[in-house]
Write a protein that holds these residues in place. Structure first.
Motif, mmCIF file in Angstrom:
data_model
loop_
_atom_site.group_PDB
_atom_site.id
_atom_site.type_symbol
_atom_site.label_atom_id
_atom_site.label_comp_id
_atom_site.label_asym_id
_atom_site.label_seq_id
_atom_site.Cartn_x
_atom_site.Cartn_y
_atom_site.Cartn_z
ATOM 1 N N GLU A 71 0.757 -0.794 -0.006
ATOM 2 C CA GLU A 71 0.006 0.551 0.522
ATOM 3 C C GLU A 71 0.841 1.488 -0.301
ATOM 4 N N TYR A 72 1.743 0.942 0.926
ATOM 5 C CA TYR A 72 2.986 2.161 0.385
ATOM 6 C C TYR A 72 4.260 2.017 -0.549
ATOM 7 N N ALA A 73 3.986 1.322 -1.088
ATOM 8 C CA ALA A 73 5.028 1.031 -1.985
ATOM 9 C C ALA A 73 4.980 1.509 -3.573
ATOM 10 N N LEU A 97 -4.696 4.845 0.731
ATOM 11 C CA LEU A 97 -3.231 5.071 0.359
ATOM 12 C C LEU A 97 -2.904 4.497 -1.464
ATOM 13 N N PRO A 98 -2.394 4.711 -1.914
ATOM 14 C CA PRO A 98 -2.084 4.797 -3.077
ATOM 15 C C PRO A 98 -1.293 3.223 -3.676
ATOM 16 N N LYS A 146 -6.321 5.411 -7.464
ATOM 17 C CA LYS A 146 -6.079 5.623 -6.500
ATOM 18 C C LYS A 146 -5.612 6.903 -6.222
ATOM 19 N N VAL A 147 -4.429 7.705 -7.011
ATOM 20 C CA VAL A 147 -3.950 8.523 -7.051
ATOM 21 C C VAL A 147 -4.693 9.664 -7.487
ATOM 22 N N THR A 148 -5.190 8.981 -8.385
ATOM 23 C CA THR A 148 -6.962 10.477 -8.456
ATOM 24 C C THR A 148 -7.585 10.839 -6.991
ATOM 25 N N GLN A 149 -7.657 9.553 -6.827
ATOM 26 C CA GLN A 149 -8.939 9.622 -5.854
ATOM 27 C C GLN A 149 -8.304 10.196 -4.140
#
Length: 321
Positions: free
Chosen positions: A148-150, A189-190, A201-204
């Motif tokens: 989730e953090y990678a 988390l992206p 996810k980054v857009t979110q």
């Protein structure tokens, strides 16, 4: 004190993690610069790492009573969050100057001192860059990461026989993901093994930060580090000039002039809560390894010392009760 029983069969990735931890702590223990934002071995004792005949590994490090950053989620005002990021940037840069990539930066791997400063810990996932400042990943590479953090370059699938080069920019992606966790929560988390889902996810993350009216400088900081193309992420020293950092006097940050988290006592008093993320090892079907044999391969020497062994200590306590 960290205690690990290596007498049982341990996976090769777990063994590698222990070796990495010892290598990085050994390096930091010899470092005369005393970077305050990195966990250091407890050098006041005669030895800070040893193994016992009962096959326990013992590692002594400095103790920090403020818990970890997970306990401060949703509690950090803008100025505190900026100082937290500045301290972590300085800690990461010190690792990177020593050709070490942390690989697993996340809130539960950042300890908080009683004075309210951040200490980057847990070096089990660390890898050492080559002289050109590069790391290589292939289908056989074992990497200890939390998905989730990678960063994308650690998660995107490779073709059989293919490889990918990367560098310290993976830690800056994880720094941004840690800020997301602290400000928005883990639901945003992206990281994802699916590239399209990661992009979504980054857009979110961006949309949610706008919705919550997060400071514009913080939004820009997070989104600039969550660049899918690694070369576009600002790194040290350029990141010192980022809009989110322009209020920081970096010499004062290094000197710990101001407490990044001035309310540690209140959080400690409340008691610790929350849960810890699951460690994801990015390799299926891991084989086993002999820890003592791996120590020799990496030219690491641990004294055998039974004057204190956790197994005997527990047995002594049980007998006394």
């Amino acid at each position: 004190m960290k205690v690990v029983n290596f007498g049982k069969t341990i996976s090769r990735s777990c063994c590698r993690g222990l070796i990495n931890e010892l290598r990085v702590l050994h390096l930091l223990g010899q470092d005369q610069s005393a970077m305050p934002f990195l966990l250091r071995p407890y050098l006041s004792d005669a030895r800070w790492a040893w193994r016992s005949e009962a096959k326990y590994l013992h590692i002594l490090t400095d103790a920090h009573s403020g818990g970890d950053l997970e306990h401060y989620r949703w509690k950090l005002p803008e100025d505190s969050l900026a100082l937290v990021c500045a301290e972590l940037i300085l800690g990461l840069n010190h690792l990177h100057r020593n050709r070490i990539v942390h690989h697993d930066l996340k809130p539960c791997n950042v300890l908080v001192t009683a004075e309210g400063h951040c200490v980057l810990a847990d070096f089990g996932g660390a890898r050492f860059m080559d002289p050109d400042g590069k790391l290589e990943r292939d289908c056989e590479t074992t990497m200890i990461v939390t998905a989730e953090y990678a960063a994308p370059e650690l998660l995107e699938p490779l073709e059989d026989g293919g490889f990918r080069e990367y560098d310290q920019r993976v830690d800056y992606w994880s720094l941004a993901a840690s800020v997301v966790s602290l400000v928005l929560g883990d639901a945003y988390l992206p990281g994802s093994l699916t590239p399209d889902l990661m992009t979504f996810k980054v857009t979110q993350v961006s949309a949610q930060m706008v919705k919550l009216q997060a400071p514009l400088e913080l939004q820009e900081f997070v989104m600039d580090l969550l660049q899918h193309e690694a070369s576009l992420r600002p790194v040290y020293p350029a990141i010192r000039g980022h809009s989110a950092s322009h209020h920081s006097d970096w010499d004062d940050v290094l000197a710990q002039q101001d407490r990044a988290i001035p309310f540690v006592e209140e959080v400690i008093t409340e008691g610790y809560g929350g849960s810890y993320g699951v460690l994801n090892v990015h390799k299926p079907g891991d084989s086993t390894a002999d820890f003592v044999e791996e120590l020799s391969k990496h030219n690491l020497r641990l004294d055998v010392d039974d004057s204190y062994d956790v197994d005997r200590h527990h047995a002594h306590l049980a007998a006394a009760l």
